[in-house]
Motif scaffolding. Sequence first.
Motif, short mmCIF file in Angstrom:
data_model
loop_
_atom_site.label_atom_id
_atom_site.label_comp_id
_atom_site.label_asym_id
_atom_site.label_seq_id
_atom_site.Cartn_x
_atom_site.Cartn_y
_atom_site.Cartn_z
N ASN A 387 0.84 -1.22 0.00
CA ASN A 387 0.00 0.00 0.00
C ASN A 387 0.86 1.26 0.00
OD1 ASN A 387 -2.76 -0.78 -0.10
ND2 ASN A 387 -2.62 -1.54 2.00
N ASP A 388 1.99 1.21 0.72
CA ASP A 388 2.90 2.35 0.78
C ASP A 388 3.47 2.66 -0.60
OD1 ASP A 388 4.52 4.37 1.90
OD2 ASP A 388 6.18 2.97 2.14
N TYR A 389 3.94 1.62 -1.30
CA TYR A 389 4.54 1.86 -2.61
C TYR A 389 3.49 2.14 -3.68
CZ TYR A 389 9.28 1.03 -1.11
OH TYR A 389 10.50 1.18 -0.50
N ARG A 390 2.32 1.60 -3.51
CA ARG A 390 1.21 1.95 -4.42
C ARG A 390 0.94 3.45 -4.36
NH1 ARG A 390 -4.91 1.41 -3.26
NH2 ARG A 390 -5.85 1.79 -5.30
N LYS A 391 0.99 3.99 -3.13
CA LYS A 391 0.77 5.43 -2.95
C LYS A 391 1.96 6.24 -3.45
CE LYS A 391 -0.42 8.79 0.65
NZ LYS A 391 -0.70 8.97 2.11
N LYS A 392 3.19 5.80 -3.11
CA LYS A 392 4.39 6.54 -3.51
C LYS A 392 4.54 6.65 -5.02
CE LYS A 392 7.44 5.58 0.46
NZ LYS A 392 8.59 4.75 0.92
N ASN A 394 2.07 6.10 -7.22
CA ASN A 394 0.78 6.46 -7.83
C ASN A 394 0.28 5.38 -8.79
OD1 ASN A 394 -1.46 8.08 -8.25
ND2 ASN A 394 -0.52 9.19 -9.95
N ARG A 396 -2.39 3.24 -10.27
CA ARG A 396 -3.85 3.35 -10.35
C ARG A 396 -4.45 1.94 -10.43
NH1 ARG A 396 -2.20 7.54 -14.15
NH2 ARG A 396 -2.43 9.57 -13.15
N SER A 399 -7.12 -1.92 -5.81
CA SER A 399 -6.45 -2.19 -4.54
C SER A 399 -5.13 -2.91 -4.85
CB SER A 399 -7.31 -3.09 -3.64
OG SER A 399 -7.30 -4.43 -4.11
N ASN A 411 1.09 1.49 -15.33
CA ASN A 411 0.94 1.03 -13.95
C ASN A 411 1.73 -0.24 -13.70
OD1 ASN A 411 -0.83 3.01 -12.68
ND2 ASN A 411 -2.31 2.37 -14.20
N SER A 418 8.40 -0.29 -8.05
CA SER A 418 8.12 -0.50 -6.63
C SER A 418 8.86 -1.71 -6.10
CB SER A 418 6.61 -0.67 -6.41
OG SER A 418 5.90 0.50 -6.74
#
Length: 511
Positions: A387-392, A394, A396, A399, A411, A418
């Motif tokens: 979740n951290d790297y998904r946010k860092k 971006n 899309r 989940s 993506n 990531s």
Amino acid sequence: MRDTILQMRDITKTFPGVKALQNVNLDVKAGEIHAIVGENGAGKSTLMKVLSGVYPHGSYEGQIIYNGEECAFRSIRDSEHKGIVIIHQELALVPLLSIAENIYLGNERANAGIVDWDETREGARAVLRKVGLNEDPDTLVTNIGTGKQQLVEIAKALSKEVKLLILDEPTASLSEKDSAALLDLLLGFKAQGISCILISHKLNEVSKVSDRITVIRDGRTIETLNKADITEDRIITSMVGRPLEDRYPARTPEIGEVVFEVKNWSVYHPQHRDRQVIKGIDLNVRKGEVVGIAGLMGSGRTEFAMSLFGKSYGVKVTGEVLLHGKKVDTSTVEKAVSHGIAYATEDRKTFGLNLIDHIKHNTTLANLWGVSRWGVIDDLAELDVANDYRKKTNIRSSSVYQTVGNLSGGNQQKVVLSKWLFANPEVLILDEPTRGIDVGAKYEIYSIINQLAAQGKAILVISSEMPELLGITDRVYVMNEGRLVGEMPTAEASQEKIMRAIVRAEGKVAS
């Protein structure tokens, strides 16, 4: 005014949890080249899969009207019967079959169930001539280059009496020369009255050959531009929803001591063991520095990178790799990773990702110890990391449990990054990091590269796009036929200087 050959009206396509297309409209005129552009994940390929029957009638909402008749394609065969042929980005050729066999695969020239080989070869020669390919029809597809394979795909389409040809990223893996030849071929088809739908992220190519361009963003039609209104800035603004004033984010480099050094690196071909592919390369990258390797297709850039990373390519690999001045053993991938060297491959689908697994597992693949306790993976720790790297980066997605194979190319590339960022390497080798990715996603990846450089990472970037290298690097090496033939600070480099270094090197070899 030319007649409209195709109308797609209010096309809506939904996947579990995701509305990929929402009331998309498209019309194509007879004998025009109509481009579709948009960011990765905008819905371009999904729309074409609806049109070609990959997603059958009943799995979407809306109408397809072709030559004035409403169509309900339930398979690719149905659309091909009407003269609509799609060529996907990943070529659908069988490597160990001949060119002729591939051209007529599923559409065999046969009498009473027996293949007529004379007719097959003669028909293959005829369509190969139309695409300007002089290969023997009996040549195996595995023995011809990517550019020629693309022409075989187009010849295959012509054998089906194509009236509307759909090309999805046809030049993504081609050299500039092969790309130019393919675009000229499309213009020739246009003169013959064949309509083309072209999906491409290469805006210069789109602007050159298209009569009209339709922009799709977030699964919706944004606008259709006529030839006179087409500019790269206008396309980019429509694609990303905002003006992109600078293609490359600004960076103030803070370059330190040499971190990564390669000395006298040589590699031989894995099958043709007497053929030297990499010839005595010396190279270095400093702390906080982004270094590029420029070169034409076949110059050996990828082979060099793969051989460095655990000898993933080649035989009789010799030379030294040094980190902070000390020699290190990179003879296996595990050893290379343990020394802090990471390699993001150009072929993310084959070598970079597990496409049938989700984002969470792919993110931690290169550093399972980072989410383990006493040799057992901590599921909650892994979830937090993903979740951290998904946010860092971006990413899309619905989940971190979304299957990677269902993500867009941009993506997917962020998932690859990531994975290696979590491994926390000192040296990051990026091979074609933005291939097949739209301008918006490219900017995000360039920003990630800048952040890594600011953290003191040593970064080596291989790219076939010279403007990209000139836009994001501090120094550029030039490679040709397995040798480094030039080196220059990016501030003093230009496309002309890079090409001059290549041409001079070829002249020395010839003399």
